[in-house]
Design a protein around this motif. Structure first.
Motif, mmCIF file in Angstrom:
data_model
loop_
_atom_site.group_PDB
_atom_site.id
_atom_site.type_symbol
_atom_site.label_atom_id
_atom_site.label_comp_id
_atom_site.label_asym_id
_atom_site.label_seq_id
_atom_site.Cartn_x
_atom_site.Cartn_y
_atom_site.Cartn_z
ATOM 1 N N GLU A 105 8.247 6.166 7.299
ATOM 2 C CA GLU A 105 8.878 4.927 6.843
ATOM 3 C C GLU A 105 7.850 4.001 6.191
ATOM 4 O O GLU A 105 6.793 3.733 6.758
ATOM 5 C CB GLU A 105 9.526 4.212 8.028
ATOM 6 N N LYS A 106 8.162 3.526 5.013
ATOM 7 C CA LYS A 106 7.293 2.584 4.310
ATOM 8 C C LYS A 106 8.131 1.448 3.736
ATOM 9 O O LYS A 106 9.290 1.648 3.351
ATOM 10 C CB LYS A 106 6.519 3.267 3.185
ATOM 11 N N THR A 107 7.519 0.275 3.669
ATOM 12 C CA THR A 107 8.175 -0.883 3.056
ATOM 13 C C THR A 107 7.498 -1.175 1.729
ATOM 14 O O THR A 107 6.270 -1.351 1.661
ATOM 15 C CB THR A 107 8.087 -2.118 3.964
ATOM 16 N N PHE A 108 8.305 -1.196 0.679
ATOM 17 C CA PHE A 108 7.811 -1.493 -0.662
ATOM 18 C C PHE A 108 8.206 -2.921 -1.021
ATOM 19 O O PHE A 108 9.353 -3.335 -0.795
ATOM 20 C CB PHE A 108 8.376 -0.509 -1.679
ATOM 21 N N ILE A 109 7.252 -3.662 -1.571
ATOM 22 C CA ILE A 109 7.457 -5.078 -1.869
ATOM 23 C C ILE A 109 7.388 -5.309 -3.375
ATOM 24 O O ILE A 109 6.494 -4.804 -4.058
ATOM 25 C CB ILE A 109 6.394 -5.943 -1.168
ATOM 26 N N GLY A 133 1.204 -3.977 3.547
ATOM 27 C CA GLY A 133 -0.036 -3.702 4.263
ATOM 28 C C GLY A 133 -1.177 -3.285 3.359
ATOM 29 O O GLY A 133 -2.325 -3.218 3.802
ATOM 30 N N GLN A 134 -0.864 -3.000 2.100
ATOM 31 C CA GLN A 134 -1.901 -2.624 1.139
ATOM 32 C C GLN A 134 -2.078 -3.752 0.128
ATOM 33 O O GLN A 134 -1.112 -4.400 -0.265
ATOM 34 C CB GLN A 134 -1.532 -1.325 0.426
ATOM 35 N N ARG A 135 -3.303 -3.982 -0.303
ATOM 36 C CA ARG A 135 -3.592 -5.105 -1.193
ATOM 37 C C ARG A 135 -3.333 -4.772 -2.652
ATOM 38 O O ARG A 135 -2.954 -5.633 -3.442
ATOM 39 C CB ARG A 135 -5.047 -5.548 -1.012
ATOM 40 N N THR A 136 -3.559 -3.532 -3.036
ATOM 41 C CA THR A 136 -3.395 -3.167 -4.442
ATOM 42 C C THR A 136 -2.045 -2.512 -4.680
ATOM 43 O O THR A 136 -1.412 -1.992 -3.758
ATOM 44 C CB THR A 136 -4.506 -2.203 -4.893
ATOM 45 N N GLY A 137 -1.623 -2.526 -5.924
ATOM 46 C CA GLY A 137 -0.355 -1.912 -6.291
ATOM 47 C C GLY A 137 -0.233 -1.823 -7.791
ATOM 48 O O GLY A 137 -1.233 -1.819 -8.517
ATOM 49 N N LEU A 138 0.991 -1.773 -8.277
ATOM 50 C CA LEU A 138 1.266 -1.617 -9.701
ATOM 51 C C LEU A 138 1.684 -2.947 -10.308
ATOM 52 O O LEU A 138 2.593 -3.607 -9.809
ATOM 53 C CB LEU A 138 2.393 -0.600 -9.890
ATOM 54 N N SER A 139 1.017 -3.344 -11.384
ATOM 55 C CA SER A 139 1.433 -4.508 -12.164
ATOM 56 C C SER A 139 2.223 -4.015 -13.370
ATOM 57 O O SER A 139 1.757 -3.123 -14.083
ATOM 58 C CB SER A 139 0.218 -5.308 -12.631
#
Length: 363
Positions: free
Chosen positions: A34-38, A78-84
């Motif tokens: 299970e993961k939460t995507f923001i 919970g993770q600092r980086t992602g997709l812009s």
């Protein structure tokens, strides 16, 4: 009556279907458990989460509306980086792997195509810069000073080309919604006049965007603390919790000194400020320290160690210190020298410059 409700429902659905909106459809490989995507975006001067979904798979979607193409981010909680990526009222698809989300492919946004083209140009220039730099290091290690000098000159030319490309993007693309994003990244590197000029060249439709408004606010804040202006008043607590008001300290030349216990350059400069203060405190010079600390213990320990005997204040909010934000402080140490009436007469005086200025005023 049934027929009436039926026609109302059909009417409402038809209205919704005709309203411009976005749908971001995501398909990511590698999702385990299970993961939460923001989903978030730049809003009212800061990055804010606006939606989220919790899933056991990498297939999900977000829906909503935007008034104009805006830069959003997608990240795992919970993770600092992602997709812009840019969102506009269209069908947008994101495909990739959860472990390399930052480089996932985005399709369906015309503005994203412009954004990708910008990044591709920057990647090409960065790659060439690294190639030439590595060749210059090799030439230097082999003792070929002539070749090293040629390559080093070439490296600087590529670097300047990269900077020019970034700086001129808004001028060359005045109607692109990518332009405010690029300019925002350069905001603190540009002078106030340069930033004003760049914003003035942008298309009227871009003036309502959050980033342009943030930059306009930044310019206004800078003007509020410009040399020649009366220093904006503020009140903040000293270590004992007593309120200290800036305007109550008028009558002397006052150095408003922004610093922190964790700031190496600040601690290195403190002995110089102490020396100037001790030499001129009886002649009409005073200091007010504004600490960007979070820990009161660390703050007070540094005050004692560095023998800072002047008044100190802090709200213990680190970079969110309200006075630092009011004075547009983006690095420490920073300081503002005020005259006896509270007018800003100089900024960021350090070392011999501080002593020379105070000597000029009081000797």
């Amino acid at each position: 009556m049934k027929n009436l409700f039926y026609f109302i429902a059909i009417f409402l659905l038809a209205g919704c279907a005709g309203t411009p909106h976005y749908e971001v459809s995501v398909a990511l490989d590698g999702v385990e458990g299970e993961k939460t995507f923001i989903l978030g975006k730049y809003q009212e001067g800061e990055w804010r989460d606006v939606d989220s979904v919790t899933t056991l798979t990498g297939a999900f979607s977000f829906q909503g509306q935007v008034d104009y193409p805006e830069l959003f981010y997608l990240k795992v909680k919970g993770q600092r980086t992602g997709l812009s990526f840019f969102v506009e009222n269209a069908q947008i698809e994101i495909k990739g792997n959860v472990d390399s989300l930052a480089v996932a492919q985005v399709q369906g946004s015309k503005t994203q195509v412009e954004y990708d083209a910008y990044h591709e140009k920057m990647r090409e220039q960065s790659s060439e810069l690294r190639r030439v730099y590595n060749l210059s290091l090799k030439a230097k290690s082999e003792g070929d000073e002539t070749l090293w000098a040629e390559l080093d000159k070439k490296r600087m030319e590529i670097y300047e080309e990269m900077q020019s490309f970034r700086r001129d993007y808004s001028k060359n693309n005045p109607a692109s919604y990518v332009a405010p994003v690029i300019l925002m990244q350069l905001m603190y590197q540009l002078s106030q006049d340069e930033l004003k000029e760049a914003l003035g060249l942008m298309d009227e439709n871009l003036q309502k965007t959050s980033m342009v408004q943030k930059m306009q606010d930044y310019i206004q804040q800078q003007e509020n603390v410009a040399v020649g202006k009366i220093a904006p008043d503020f009140t903040q607590a000293d270590p004992e919790g007593h309120a200290v008001k800036l305007s109550d300290l008028r009558g002397k030349f006052l150095l408003v000194d922004f610093w922190a216990s964790w700031c190496g350059p600040c601690r290195k400069e403190n002995p110089n400020v102490v020396a100037v203060y001790n030499d001129y405190k009886d002649k009409g010079f005073d200091v007010l320290g504004v600490s960007l600390d979070k820990s009161k213990d660390d703050w007070l320990k540094a005050v004692e160690e560095d023998q800072l005997s002047w008044t100190q204040v802090s709200d213990l909010k680190s970079w969110k210190n309200e006075v630092a934000q009011q004075y547009v402080v983006k690095s420490v140490p920073s300081n503002f020298l005020l005259d006896k009436d509270g007018v800003i007469i100089a900024k960021n005086l350090r070392g011999d410059e501080l002593r020379a200025k105070i000597a000029e005023l009081l000797d």
